[in-house]
Each structure stands twice: as C-alpha cells, then as structure tokens.
Motif scaffolding. Structure first.
Motif, mmCIF file in Angstrom:
data_model
loop_
_atom_site.group_PDB
_atom_site.id
_atom_site.type_symbol
_atom_site.label_atom_id
_atom_site.label_comp_id
_atom_site.label_asym_id
_atom_site.label_seq_id
_atom_site.Cartn_x
_atom_site.Cartn_y
_atom_site.Cartn_z
ATOM 1 N N GLN A 41 0.476 -1.617 0.184
ATOM 2 C CA GLN A 41 0.065 0.546 0.481
ATOM 3 C C GLN A 41 0.464 0.778 -0.167
ATOM 4 N N GLY A 42 2.213 1.524 0.330
ATOM 5 C CA GLY A 42 3.133 1.792 -0.222
ATOM 6 C C GLY A 42 3.241 2.644 1.298
ATOM 7 N N TYR A 43 3.685 2.155 2.384
ATOM 8 C CA TYR A 43 4.313 2.171 2.977
ATOM 9 C C TYR A 43 5.727 1.701 3.757
ATOM 10 N N GLU A 44 6.477 2.649 4.157
ATOM 11 C CA GLU A 44 7.883 1.749 4.326
ATOM 12 C C GLU A 44 7.730 1.295 5.732
ATOM 13 N N VAL A 45 7.723 0.310 5.672
ATOM 14 C CA VAL A 45 7.803 -1.124 6.549
ATOM 15 C C VAL A 45 9.324 -1.357 7.385
ATOM 16 N N ILE A 46 9.311 -1.108 8.188
ATOM 17 C CA ILE A 46 10.406 -1.294 9.042
ATOM 18 C C ILE A 46 10.485 -2.985 9.810
ATOM 19 N N PRO A 47 11.153 -3.703 9.301
ATOM 20 C CA PRO A 47 11.412 -5.242 10.459
ATOM 21 C C PRO A 47 12.073 -4.943 11.466
ATOM 22 N N VAL A 48 11.142 -5.529 12.434
ATOM 23 C CA VAL A 48 12.018 -5.605 14.215
ATOM 24 C C VAL A 48 11.607 -7.018 14.038
ATOM 25 N N ASN A 49 12.998 -7.566 14.225
ATOM 26 C CA ASN A 49 12.811 -9.242 14.892
ATOM 27 C C ASN A 49 14.613 -9.853 14.890
ATOM 28 N N PRO A 50 14.837 -10.094 16.150
ATOM 29 C CA PRO A 50 16.339 -10.424 15.781
ATOM 30 C C PRO A 50 16.474 -11.335 15.152
ATOM 31 N N GLU A 54 16.207 -10.437 7.108
ATOM 32 C CA GLU A 54 15.313 -10.371 6.318
ATOM 33 C C GLU A 54 14.196 -10.092 6.577
ATOM 34 N N VAL A 55 13.821 -9.397 6.322
ATOM 35 C CA VAL A 55 11.928 -9.801 6.324
ATOM 36 C C VAL A 55 11.059 -8.688 5.092
ATOM 37 N N LEU A 56 10.344 -9.053 4.155
ATOM 38 C CA LEU A 56 10.131 -8.207 2.812
ATOM 39 C C LEU A 56 11.193 -7.236 2.216
ATOM 40 N N GLY A 57 12.437 -8.308 1.898
ATOM 41 C CA GLY A 57 13.003 -8.055 1.188
ATOM 42 C C GLY A 57 14.004 -6.633 1.931
ATOM 43 N N ARG A 58 13.693 -6.621 3.103
ATOM 44 C CA ARG A 58 14.751 -4.781 3.952
ATOM 45 C C ARG A 58 15.532 -6.099 5.240
ATOM 46 N N PRO A 59 16.475 -5.698 5.669
ATOM 47 C CA PRO A 59 16.903 -6.013 6.659
ATOM 48 C C PRO A 59 16.230 -5.626 8.405
ATOM 49 N N ALA A 60 16.343 -6.965 8.544
ATOM 50 C CA ALA A 60 15.441 -6.564 10.181
ATOM 51 C C ALA A 60 16.537 -5.957 10.906
ATOM 52 N N LEU A 64 14.413 -2.279 17.926
ATOM 53 C CA LEU A 64 14.124 -0.697 18.165
ATOM 54 C C LEU A 64 14.392 0.212 18.002
ATOM 55 N N SER A 65 15.180 0.798 19.502
ATOM 56 C CA SER A 65 16.576 1.295 19.666
ATOM 57 C C SER A 65 17.728 1.271 18.375
ATOM 58 N N GLU A 66 17.821 -0.073 17.206
ATOM 59 C CA GLU A 66 18.500 -0.265 16.340
ATOM 60 C C GLU A 66 18.462 0.614 15.536
ATOM 61 N N VAL A 67 16.757 1.381 15.041
ATOM 62 C CA VAL A 67 16.310 1.409 13.662
ATOM 63 C C VAL A 67 16.907 2.855 13.590
ATOM 64 N N GLU A 68 17.063 3.328 12.483
ATOM 65 C CA GLU A 68 18.293 4.712 12.438
ATOM 66 C C GLU A 68 17.280 5.308 12.084
ATOM 67 N N GLU A 69 16.195 5.143 11.359
ATOM 68 C CA GLU A 69 14.890 5.626 10.461
ATOM 69 C C GLU A 69 14.023 6.604 11.289
ATOM 70 N N GLY A 70 13.472 6.957 11.251
ATOM 71 C CA GLY A 70 12.460 7.845 11.934
ATOM 72 C C GLY A 70 11.315 7.061 11.949
ATOM 73 N N ILE A 71 11.186 6.977 12.509
ATOM 74 C CA ILE A 71 8.616 6.181 13.330
ATOM 75 C C ILE A 71 8.401 6.488 13.230
ATOM 76 N N GLU A 72 7.736 6.508 12.422
ATOM 77 C CA GLU A 72 5.591 6.955 12.914
ATOM 78 C C GLU A 72 4.819 5.802 13.724
ATOM 79 N N ILE A 73 4.979 5.017 13.624
ATOM 80 C CA ILE A 73 3.578 4.199 13.880
ATOM 81 C C ILE A 73 4.937 2.520 14.494
ATOM 82 N N VAL A 74 5.036 2.717 15.255
ATOM 83 C CA VAL A 74 5.091 1.265 16.062
ATOM 84 C C VAL A 74 3.969 0.259 16.231
ATOM 85 N N ASP A 75 3.788 -0.662 15.251
ATOM 86 C CA ASP A 75 3.231 -1.734 14.467
ATOM 87 C C ASP A 75 3.279 -3.497 15.813
ATOM 88 N N VAL A 76 3.012 -3.461 16.652
ATOM 89 C CA VAL A 76 3.362 -4.540 17.856
ATOM 90 C C VAL A 76 2.550 -5.579 17.871
#
Length: 138
Positions: A41-50, A54-60, A64-76
C-alpha cells in the motif's frame, strides 16, 4: 491518548513509516502478511525481528533502538507480556508518536505510560482491516 475515532485512525494511517515489531519472515503468518499488505500500500515497513536477517526485502533490526530511520508508527505483533518493554523502547526514541497493538494484544499499564508521554495508542485492532475500511475503500 487511546485512539477511538475513525478520524483519529485515518490521521494515523496517513503516516508513512511503520516499524513492525515481531515482523515474521514466514509467509502465511499474520505478522508477515499484514506488513506485506502495508508495504504494497506504499508504507515504508521497517521489520524488527532479532531472529531474522531480512524480512520483506529489508534488513531486519534486532530491536527498536537499533532502527536508525524515523518511526511514525510502532506496530506490535508480540505477546502482551512483551508490550511493556516495547513501549519503553518507543519512549526512549523522540520520533515515535503512535503505538499500535494488534488484535488480542493488551497491556493497560504500558498503554497508560505511553499516554502519559503523549503517545497515541491503538489497542486490540488490526491495522490491515482498519486501513481497508478507512482508506482503501475511499
């Protein structure tokens, strides 16, 4: 504040960057299919999974503390017993205005702490049907 109205949900769903804690690399699991839907749907999804590289073609990320990008929603997508620690990590960041707890996930004490810090909280709702109902059908 706990989000209860459709207008508030629309505003949240208008954001672009979602860190998905518990994002799964296993197709067919809700924690994989729902983030995949959001990505489509066009969202930037940042996977958090230790447990994944990789998940969905992105590094996991491991947390949360390791995510360098800005986060607008934390989906749990983690058990209710882990919500307190996830909220603590979100509160330690300066860029996380929304915590979204998926269906069946509750922690009233952690939600109260998030609210006290002026975060918006959605609890016990699935983001995919809310998106479909409020935005995709519009």
């Amino acid at each position: 504040m706990v989000v209860t109205t459709d207008d508030e949900l629309r505003a949240i769903l208008g954001k672009e960057t979602i860190a998905v804690v518990g994002c799964s690399s296993t197709p067919g699991k809700d924690a994989h299919e729902i983030p995949k839907y959001l990505q489509n749907q066009g969202y930037e999804v940042i996977p958090v999974n230790p447990n994944a590289e990789e998940v969905l073609g992105r590094p996991a990320h491991d947390s949360l503390s390791e995510v360098e990008e800005g986060i607008e929603i934390v989906d749990v997508f983690r058990p209710s017993g882990e919500v307190a620690g996830i909220v603590d990590e979100a509160l330690a960041r300066d860029d996380t205005p929304v915590i979204w707890l998926q269906l069946g996930i509750h922690d009233d004490e952690a939600v109260s702490r998030a609210e006290a810090a002026e975060l918006r909280v959605v609890q016990d709702r699935c983001i995919k049907p809310e998106h479909r109902r409020l935005l995709a059908s519009a």
